[in-house]
Design an enzyme around this catalytic site. Structure first.
Site, PDB file in Angstrom:
ATOM      1  N   LYS A   1      -2.616  -1.361  -3.869  1.00  0.00           N
ATOM      2  CA  LYS A   1      -3.319  -0.092  -3.720  1.00  0.00           C
ATOM      3  C   LYS A   1      -2.359   1.079  -3.784  1.00  0.00           C
ATOM      4  O   LYS A   1      -1.352   1.011  -3.067  1.00  0.00           O
ATOM      5  CB  LYS A   1      -4.051  -0.129  -2.370  1.00  0.00           C
ATOM      6  CG  LYS A   1      -4.914   1.058  -2.047  1.00  0.00           C
ATOM      7  CD  LYS A   1      -5.548   0.861  -0.678  1.00  0.00           C
ATOM      8  CE  LYS A   1      -6.496   2.018  -0.399  1.00  0.00           C
ATOM      9  NZ  LYS A   1      -7.105   1.924   0.919  1.00  0.00           N
TER      10      LYS A   1
ATOM     11  N   LYS B   1       0.869  -1.173   0.000  1.00  0.00           N
ATOM     12  CA  LYS B   1       0.000   0.000   0.000  1.00  0.00           C
ATOM     13  C   LYS B   1       0.908   1.225   0.000  1.00  0.00           C
ATOM     14  O   LYS B   1       1.682   1.435   0.929  1.00  0.00           O
ATOM     15  CB  LYS B   1      -0.885  -0.021   1.244  1.00  0.00           C
ATOM     16  CG  LYS B   1      -1.822   1.167   1.350  1.00  0.00           C
ATOM     17  CD  LYS B   1      -2.722   1.010   2.568  1.00  0.00           C
ATOM     18  CE  LYS B   1      -3.677   2.177   2.708  1.00  0.00           C
ATOM     19  NZ  LYS B   1      -4.540   2.008   3.891  1.00  0.00           N
TER      20      LYS B   1
HETATM   21 ZN   LIG Z   1      -5.674   3.013   8.240  1.00  0.00          ZN
END
Ligand SMILES: [Zn+2]
Length: 322
Positions: free
Chosen positions: A247, A194
Site C-alpha cells: 500500500k 505501508k
Molecule cells: Zn491506522
C-alpha cells in the site's frame, strides 16, 4: 509481433495477465445508524454506510462475484486508547455479525482492518505519549491493544484480520492472541510495507481518521526505501503473516514486483483512496475513458505481481468483467 494482435480471439489466447471479479476486494466504511448512505466528498461513489446499507452493498458485491470485503469502522465516540476497536459491540463487530447472518453474503471473504486510528481521539495508529521532544507513538504498549482488537474481530466473524498500523512486532502479538483465543484458524493479512503517502488523504475523510497533530512518518515507511520494504515483509512472515498487502499500489508497483519475486505467499495490493479520487476527478472532467482506465489501472497492479487488489472500483470493474 502484430500477427498475434490481429483479432480479439488471438489477443485473448495470448493474454498473460487475467483480471477477474474474484481478484477484487471491496472496502466498506461502516457507521452507526440505519438507512445511512453518506457520500465521502473527496471520493465520489464511496459512502459511509450503516450496517443495513452495508449488507445491501455486500449482496451486490457477492452477486458480481467480488472476492471479499475489507471492513473499516466509524465509531460513535473516540478516546485516547481507541477502545472502540475491541468493543464486542463495536461498529465493525456488529457489521461482521450482520454479514455472517445474511445468507446472500456468505461467499465473500470478510477481512477486518485492525488499527486504532479510526477509534482514537488523536487519530494515530497507536498509544500517544508526550515527551520532552514532543509526542511519540508508543510501540509495545500498542501491541496489546491491537491484539485485543484482532481477537475481538475474529470472534465476531472476520475470516481474515488485516493489521495496518505498522507497529513493530504486531503480527507476532496478534498471532499469539488469536491462537490463544480459539482463532488459530484465522489468517493474518499484514500490511507489510505501508508507505507514508499523500495518496491516503481522501481515506482520512472517509474513515474520519486524520491525525490531530504530527504525521505518521515515525511508523509508516519512507517512500524512498525498497530494501527496507523487503525487510518489513521478511519480518512479518517470520512473525506469522499468511499473506501480505502492499500500500499504496500505483506509485509503488516496483515494490510489488520485488515482493513477488522474493516471497511465495499471496500478495494483495491496495489501490488507495488518492489513486481512486484522482481517476474519478479525471473522469468527471471527461479527460479519461472511465471503463478502460479502471480496468487498466487494476491490470497494471495484477501484472506487477499482486494476486488480489483492494479497490473502490471493485463493483464497477466487476460489472465490466461480467
Ligand atoms: Zn491506522
Amino acid at each position: 509481433m502484430r500477427r498475434l494482435r490481429r483479432s480479439e480471439g488471438v489477443r485473448a489466447l495470448v493474454r498473460e495477465t487475467a483480471l477477474e471479479p474474484g481478484d477484487l476486494i471491496y472496502p466498506l466504511f461502516l457507521c452507526p445508524g440505519e438507512g445511512i448512505r453518506r457520500e465521502v466528498s473527496s471520493m465520489p461513489g464511496v459512502f459511509n454506510l450503516s450496517i443495513d446499507e452495508a449488507v445491501r452493498e455486500a449482496r451486490d458485491a457477492e452477486s458480481l462475484g467480488i472476492g471479499g470485503l475489507l471492513l473499516f469502522g466509524l465509531p460513535l465516540s473516540k478516546d485516547e486508547q481507541g477502545t472502540g476497536a475491541w468493543d464486542e459491540n463495536g461498529i465493525v463487530q456488529q457489521g461482521l455479525r450482520a454479514l455472517r447472518q445474511s445468507s446472500s453474503t456468505n461467499k465473500l471473504v470478510l477481512i477486518a482492518d485492525v488499527c486504532l486510528c479510526e477509534y482514537t481521539s488523536h487519530g494515530h495508529c497507536g498509544i500517544v505519549k508526550e515527551t520532552q521532544e514532543g509526542w511519540t507513538v508508543e510501540n509495545d504498549p500498542t501491541l496489546d491493544l491491537l491484539a485485543r482488537a484482532a481477537t475481538s474481530l475474529a470472534g465476531a466473524g472476520a475470516d481474515v484480520v488485516a493489521p495496518s498500523d505498522m507497529m513493530d512486532g504486531r503480527v507476532g502479538a496478534i498471532r499469539a492472541a488469536l491462537d490463544k483465543s480459539g482463532s488459530a484458524d484465522k489468517p493474518i493479512l499484514s500490511y507489510a510495507s505501508k508507505f507514508a503517502s499523500a495518496f491516503y488523504g481522501p481515506f482520512r475523510e472517509a474513515a474520519d481518521s486524520a491525525p490531530q497533530f504530527g504525521d505518521r512518518r515515525s511508523y509508516q515507511m519512507d517512500g524512498a526505501n525498497l530494501r527496507e520494504a523487503m525487510r518489513e515483509i521478511d519480518l512479518d512472515l517470520e512473525e506469522g503473516a499468511d499473506m501480505i498487502l502492499m500500500k499504496p499500489a500505483m506509485p509503488y508497483l516496483d515494490v510489488i514486483r520485488a515482493a513477488r519475486e522474493r516471497v511465495d505467499v499471496p500478495i494483495g495490493a491496495y489501490q488507495v483512496s488518492g489513486e481512486y479520487s484522482m481517476l474519478e476527478a479525471a473522469f468527471a472532467k471527461g479527460w479519461l475513458d472511465r471503463d478502460r482506465a479502471i480496468l487498466e489501472s487494476l491490470l497494471g497492479i495484477r501484472r506487477a505481481g499482486a494476486d488480489f487488489v483492494v479497490t473502490y472500483f471493485a463493483k464497477d470493474a466487476a460489472k465490466l468483467l461480467q
